[in-house]
Design a protein around this motif. Structure first.
Motif, PDB file in Angstrom:
ATOM      1  N   VAL A 169       0.841  -1.194   0.000  1.00 23.15           N
ATOM      2  CA  VAL A 169       0.000   0.000   0.000  1.00 23.15           C
ATOM      3  C   VAL A 169       0.880   1.249   0.000  1.00 23.15           C
ATOM      4  O   VAL A 169       1.848   1.333   0.771  1.00 23.15           O
ATOM      5  N   LYS A 170       0.552   2.189  -0.887  1.00 20.57           N
ATOM      6  CA  LYS A 170       1.272   3.465  -0.918  1.00 20.57           C
ATOM      7  C   LYS A 170       0.326   4.553  -0.425  1.00 20.57           C
ATOM      8  O   LYS A 170      -0.788   4.686  -0.949  1.00 20.57           O
ATOM      9  N   VAL A 171       0.759   5.297   0.571  1.00 27.75           N
ATOM     10  CA  VAL A 171      -0.074   6.359   1.131  1.00 27.75           C
ATOM     11  C   VAL A 171       0.625   7.703   0.889  1.00 27.75           C
ATOM     12  O   VAL A 171       1.828   7.832   1.137  1.00 27.75           O
ATOM     13  N   PHE A 172      -0.135   8.668   0.361  1.00 26.49           N
ATOM     14  CA  PHE A 172       0.391  10.006   0.097  1.00 26.49           C
ATOM     15  C   PHE A 172      -0.346  10.976   1.013  1.00 26.49           C
ATOM     16  O   PHE A 172      -1.573  11.058   0.950  1.00 26.49           O
ATOM     17  N   VAL A 173       0.410  11.657   1.860  1.00 24.66           N
ATOM     18  CA  VAL A 173      -0.203  12.611   2.793  1.00 24.66           C
ATOM     19  C   VAL A 173       0.320  14.000   2.444  1.00 24.66           C
ATOM     20  O   VAL A 173       1.543  14.212   2.420  1.00 24.66           O
ATOM     21  N   THR A 174      -0.578  14.913   2.113  1.00 16.46           N
ATOM     22  CA  THR A 174      -0.155  16.259   1.719  1.00 16.46           C
ATOM     23  C   THR A 174      -0.927  17.303   2.510  1.00 16.46           C
ATOM     24  O   THR A 174      -2.074  17.050   2.931  1.00 16.46           O
ATOM     25  N   LEU A 175      -0.313  18.453   2.678  1.00 14.10           N
ATOM     26  CA  LEU A 175      -1.000  19.540   3.370  1.00 14.10           C
ATOM     27  C   LEU A 175      -2.149  20.027   2.495  1.00 14.10           C
ATOM     28  O   LEU A 175      -2.047  20.036   1.269  1.00 14.10           O
ATOM     29  N   ARG A 176      -3.247  20.418   3.123  1.00 14.95           N
ATOM     30  CA  ARG A 176      -4.369  20.969   2.352  1.00 14.95           C
ATOM     31  C   ARG A 176      -3.918  22.233   1.641  1.00 14.95           C
ATOM     32  O   ARG A 176      -3.049  22.949   2.133  1.00 14.95           O
ATOM     33  N   GLU A 199     -10.659  -0.657   4.118  1.00 17.00           N
ATOM     34  CA  GLU A 199     -11.206  -0.081   5.365  1.00 17.00           C
ATOM     35  C   GLU A 199     -10.091   0.088   6.404  1.00 17.00           C
ATOM     36  O   GLU A 199     -10.016   1.113   7.082  1.00 17.00           O
ATOM     37  N   VAL A 200      -9.196  -0.908   6.464  1.00 17.06           N
ATOM     38  CA  VAL A 200      -8.087  -0.837   7.425  1.00 17.06           C
ATOM     39  C   VAL A 200      -7.212   0.382   7.104  1.00 17.06           C
ATOM     40  O   VAL A 200      -6.838   1.156   7.991  1.00 17.06           O
ATOM     41  N   VAL A 201      -6.912   0.579   5.819  1.00 16.61           N
ATOM     42  CA  VAL A 201      -6.034   1.690   5.423  1.00 16.61           C
ATOM     43  C   VAL A 201      -6.696   3.035   5.744  1.00 16.61           C
ATOM     44  O   VAL A 201      -6.062   3.935   6.298  1.00 16.61           O
ATOM     45  N   ILE A 202      -7.996   3.144   5.444  1.00 18.22           N
ATOM     46  CA  ILE A 202      -8.700   4.403   5.737  1.00 18.22           C
ATOM     47  C   ILE A 202      -8.657   4.678   7.244  1.00 18.22           C
ATOM     48  O   ILE A 202      -8.312   5.781   7.692  1.00 18.22           O
ATOM     49  N   GLU A 203      -8.934   3.655   8.030  1.00 23.18           N
ATOM     50  CA  GLU A 203      -8.909   3.821   9.498  1.00 23.18           C
ATOM     51  C   GLU A 203      -7.531   4.274   9.975  1.00 23.18           C
ATOM     52  O   GLU A 203      -7.402   5.212  10.760  1.00 23.18           O
ATOM     53  N   MET A 204      -6.482   3.616   9.468  1.00 25.52           N
ATOM     54  CA  MET A 204      -5.115   3.966   9.900  1.00 25.52           C
ATOM     55  C   MET A 204      -4.773   5.397   9.501  1.00 25.52           C
ATOM     56  O   MET A 204      -4.135   6.133  10.274  1.00 25.52           O
ATOM     57  N   CYS A 205      -5.211   5.810   8.306  1.00 24.32           N
ATOM     58  CA  CYS A 205      -4.938   7.188   7.871  1.00 24.32           C
ATOM     59  C   CYS A 205      -5.656   8.174   8.785  1.00 24.32           C
ATOM     60  O   CYS A 205      -5.069   9.145   9.258  1.00 24.32           O
ATOM     61  N   GLU A 206      -6.949   7.901   9.028  1.00 22.53           N
ATOM     62  CA  GLU A 206      -7.758   8.816   9.822  1.00 22.53           C
ATOM     63  C   GLU A 206      -7.256   8.900  11.279  1.00 22.53           C
ATOM     64  O   GLU A 206      -7.277   9.962  11.895  1.00 22.53           O
ATOM     65  N   ARG A 207      -6.747   7.799  11.794  1.00 21.51           N
ATOM     66  CA  ARG A 207      -6.383   7.766  13.212  1.00 21.51           C
ATOM     67  C   ARG A 207      -4.928   8.108  13.483  1.00 21.51           C
ATOM     68  O   ARG A 207      -4.581   8.589  14.559  1.00 21.51           O
ATOM     69  N   LEU A 208      -4.023   7.809  12.498  1.00 23.50           N
ATOM     70  CA  LEU A 208      -2.591   8.019  12.816  1.00 23.50           C
ATOM     71  C   LEU A 208      -1.765   8.638  11.684  1.00 23.50           C
ATOM     72  O   LEU A 208      -1.016   9.586  11.885  1.00 23.50           O
ATOM     73  N   LEU A 209      -1.900   8.097  10.474  1.00 20.53           N
ATOM     74  CA  LEU A 209      -0.942   8.447   9.412  1.00 20.53           C
ATOM     75  C   LEU A 209      -1.116   9.878   8.899  1.00 20.53           C
ATOM     76  O   LEU A 209      -0.160  10.498   8.434  1.00 20.53           O
ATOM     77  N   ALA A 210      -2.336  10.407   8.985  1.00 22.58           N
ATOM     78  CA  ALA A 210      -2.547  11.789   8.518  1.00 22.58           C
ATOM     79  C   ALA A 210      -3.209  12.598   9.625  1.00 22.58           C
ATOM     80  O   ALA A 210      -3.987  12.062  10.420  1.00 22.58           O
ATOM     81  N   ILE A 227      -5.435  19.250   8.960  1.00 24.47           N
ATOM     82  CA  ILE A 227      -4.658  20.089   8.037  1.00 24.47           C
ATOM     83  C   ILE A 227      -4.108  19.317   6.842  1.00 24.47           C
ATOM     84  O   ILE A 227      -3.460  19.880   5.973  1.00 24.47           O
ATOM     85  N   GLU A 228      -4.330  18.000   6.819  1.00 27.22           N
ATOM     86  CA  GLU A 228      -3.751  17.206   5.736  1.00 27.22           C
ATOM     87  C   GLU A 228      -4.821  16.436   4.977  1.00 27.22           C
ATOM     88  O   GLU A 228      -5.849  16.046   5.530  1.00 27.22           O
ATOM     89  N   ASP A 229      -4.544  16.191   3.698  1.00 22.10           N
ATOM     90  CA  ASP A 229      -5.343  15.278   2.874  1.00 22.10           C
ATOM     91  C   ASP A 229      -4.528  13.997   2.716  1.00 22.10           C
ATOM     92  O   ASP A 229      -3.293  14.020   2.803  1.00 22.10           O
ATOM     93  N   TYR A 230      -5.206  12.886   2.445  1.00 17.58           N
ATOM     94  CA  TYR A 230      -4.464  11.649   2.161  1.00 17.58           C
ATOM     95  C   TYR A 230      -5.119  10.914   1.007  1.00 17.58           C
ATOM     96  O   TYR A 230      -6.311  11.075   0.758  1.00 17.58           O
ATOM     97  N   ARG A 231      -4.310  10.175   0.270  1.00 15.71           N
ATOM     98  CA  ARG A 231      -4.857   9.243  -0.727  1.00 15.71           C
ATOM     99  C   ARG A 231      -3.952   8.028  -0.737  1.00 15.71           C
ATOM    100  O   ARG A 231      -2.803   8.098  -0.238  1.00 15.71           O
ATOM    101  N   PHE A 232      -4.424   6.932  -1.274  1.00 16.01           N
ATOM    102  CA  PHE A 232      -3.599   5.722  -1.205  1.00 16.01           C
ATOM    103  C   PHE A 232      -3.838   4.833  -2.423  1.00 16.01           C
ATOM    104  O   PHE A 232      -4.858   4.945  -3.103  1.00 16.01           O
TER     105      PHE A 232
END
Lengths: 84, 84
Positions: B4-11, B56-67, B71-76
């Protein structure tokens, strides 16, 4: 104008303490299916057209500033942005 | 296993001082064609198959920890890794 995406990641041989820390946090949050985490930088650059070849410019910038080529690898994607 | 590749960028609305600093450095190094730089995080995760839906796991991890969703957007991107 060009929209350039640069991905800078630690070389496989280099330890990634930040990635390990995130993996441990995810395990603490019960996401035990995560077996590895590697963290790198993601840069979005807008580059105006000039007399220089955009790919050469991007390679130069990566080699000189955006990546630490001793411990990091880089790759990039160049997109020509449609003028608005 | 999934890669899985996750991209986290500032809004867009959030100031990016790190990006501005890099842009100024590039200008000092004579790369004046660079008009904007935005810096974010790029994460590569290996996720073992489990009874939970990987998206669902990836979305949860992004929402709770990775992003930091304030102030940030994420996509994966999710890729099924071929067993070696």
């Amino acid at each position: 104008m060009y929209k350039v995406k640069v991905f800078v990641t630690l070389r496989e041989s280099v330890l990634d303490p930040q990635g390990t820390a995130v993996k441990n946090s995810l395990h603490t949050m019960n996401y035990n299916e995560v077996s590895d985490v590697r963290i790198g930088k993601f840069m979005e650059l807008n580059i105006e057209k000039s007399d220089r070849d955009v790919e050469e410019v991007v390679i130069e910038m990566c080699e000189r500033l955006l990546a630490n080529v001793v411990i990091e690898d880089y790759r990039f994607e160049i997109e020509e942005a449609v003028a608005q």
